[in-house]
Design an enzyme around this catalytic site. Sequence first.
Site, PDB file in Angstrom:
ATOM      1  CG  ASP A 195      -0.339  -0.537   2.473  1.00 16.06           C
ATOM      2  OD1 ASP A 195       0.893  -0.535   2.569  1.00 16.06           O
ATOM      3  OD2 ASP A 195      -1.081  -0.949   3.376  1.00 16.06           O
TER       4      ASP A 195
ATOM      5  CG  ASN B 259      -8.722  -1.697  12.157  1.00 19.16           C
ATOM      6  OD1 ASN B 259      -7.799  -2.358  11.685  1.00 19.16           O
ATOM      7  ND2 ASN B 259      -9.191  -0.610  11.576  1.00 19.16           N
TER       8      ASN B 259
ATOM      9  CG  HIS C 106      -5.793  -2.476   8.911  1.00 18.66           C
ATOM     10  ND1 HIS C 106      -5.884  -1.130   9.185  1.00 18.66           N
ATOM     11  CD2 HIS C 106      -4.483  -2.776   9.066  1.00 18.66           C
ATOM     12  CE1 HIS C 106      -4.689  -0.654   9.473  1.00 18.66           C
ATOM     13  NE2 HIS C 106      -3.815  -1.631   9.415  1.00 18.66           N
TER      14      HIS C 106
ATOM     15  CD  GLU D  29      -8.719   0.785   8.012  1.00 19.28           C
ATOM     16  OE1 GLU D  29      -8.479  -0.206   8.725  1.00 19.28           O
ATOM     17  OE2 GLU D  29      -8.204   1.895   8.224  1.00 19.28           O
TER      18      GLU D  29
HETATM   19  C1  F6R Z   1       1.495  -1.647   6.120  1.00 21.53           C
HETATM   20  C2  F6R Z   1       0.152  -2.165   6.232  1.00 21.53           C
HETATM   21  C3  F6R Z   1      -0.620  -2.198   7.508  1.00 21.53           C
HETATM   22  C4  F6R Z   1       0.244  -2.482   8.746  1.00 21.53           C
HETATM   23  C5  F6R Z   1      -0.609  -2.482  10.001  1.00 21.53           C
HETATM   24  C6  F6R Z   1       0.226  -2.699  11.240  1.00 21.53           C
HETATM   25  O1  F6R Z   1       1.991  -1.771   4.793  1.00 21.53           O
HETATM   26  O2  F6R Z   1      -0.366  -2.563   5.241  1.00 21.53           O
HETATM   27  O3  F6R Z   1      -1.608  -3.191   7.412  1.00 21.53           O
HETATM   28  O4  F6R Z   1       0.861  -3.726   8.580  1.00 21.53           O
HETATM   29  O5  F6R Z   1      -1.266  -1.260  10.114  1.00 21.53           O
HETATM   30  O6  F6R Z   1       1.093  -1.608  11.423  1.00 21.53           O
HETATM   31  P1  F6R Z   1       2.234  -1.628  12.518  1.00 21.53           P
HETATM   32  O7  F6R Z   1       3.197  -2.692  12.089  1.00 21.53           O
HETATM   33  O8  F6R Z   1       2.864  -0.254  12.441  1.00 21.53           O
HETATM   34  O9  F6R Z   1       1.581  -1.936  13.809  1.00 21.53           O
END
Ligand code: F6R
Length: 245
Positions: free
Chosen positions: A67, A136, A138, A143
């Site tokens: 992303d 959450n 995701h 989401e």
């Molecule tokens: C990042 C992504 C998100 C993160 C998730 C966890 O490319 O796609 O899904 O993996 O938000 O983020 P952290 O590792 O910062 O807790």
Amino acid sequence: MKVIIVKDYAQMSEVAAGHFIQLILEKPNAVLGLATGSTPIGTYENLVKEYKEGRLSFAHISSVNLDEYIGLEPTHPQSYRYFMNEQLFDHIDIDKSQTFVPSGMAKDFEVEGKAYDERIEVLGGIDLQLLGLGNNGHIGFNEPDTFFSKGTGSVELTPSTIEANQRFFEKKEDVPTKAISMGVGSIFKAKKVLLIASGQAKAEAVREMIEGEVTPACPASILQFHSDATIIIDEAAASLLEGSY
Ligand code: F6R
């Protein structure tokens, strides 16, 4: 779904890097699916170490990232392209022209999303997709919703994700509210999936993902249906699990 519980973040990072190292040794031209955020930083550190010590080459590897924030140039320090260069690509022998991150500056995100999914197909599909887990539930920036998204496209970030991401920005107003993300369908097509999660803040989402019902209300729960998904979590992230693994 294979669940591996390890002691802490350092061990999670070592075990996750081990999966990549094994793949790259077996298939030097593998296609890696990569993630950003805090969770994979230790995994990338281990991969850089392996390269620097002469045991691993990325010369024939391609990569696709999950992303990117909409509205951030690749040179913006909070963009995911910038993150990938800083954390991994600048320190290994990967051909940067073979590293792909969706464009957050595209004119038309439907066109960009379709082209991104086609790019993955042309590369031969993702051999190993690394995922972090949102508080959450995701994956990528998909989401919680009432349906599973299919292909890559633009997504609205929820207030909880915007809040979680605020730590990287000076002001809350600076946090992008939209992103372009590989869809749940695009992620699900990866031959192998490796999800990593660490810390108590992820414990609830981890429980929903592993022991809850498969529902778009917890996008990561779809991994229960994937034929080759491995979840590596530390003890804190595993603390709410009821089963034994
Ligand atoms: C990042 C992504 C998100 C993160 C998730 C966890 O490319 O796609 O899904 O993996 O938000 O983020 P952290 O590792 O910062 O807790």
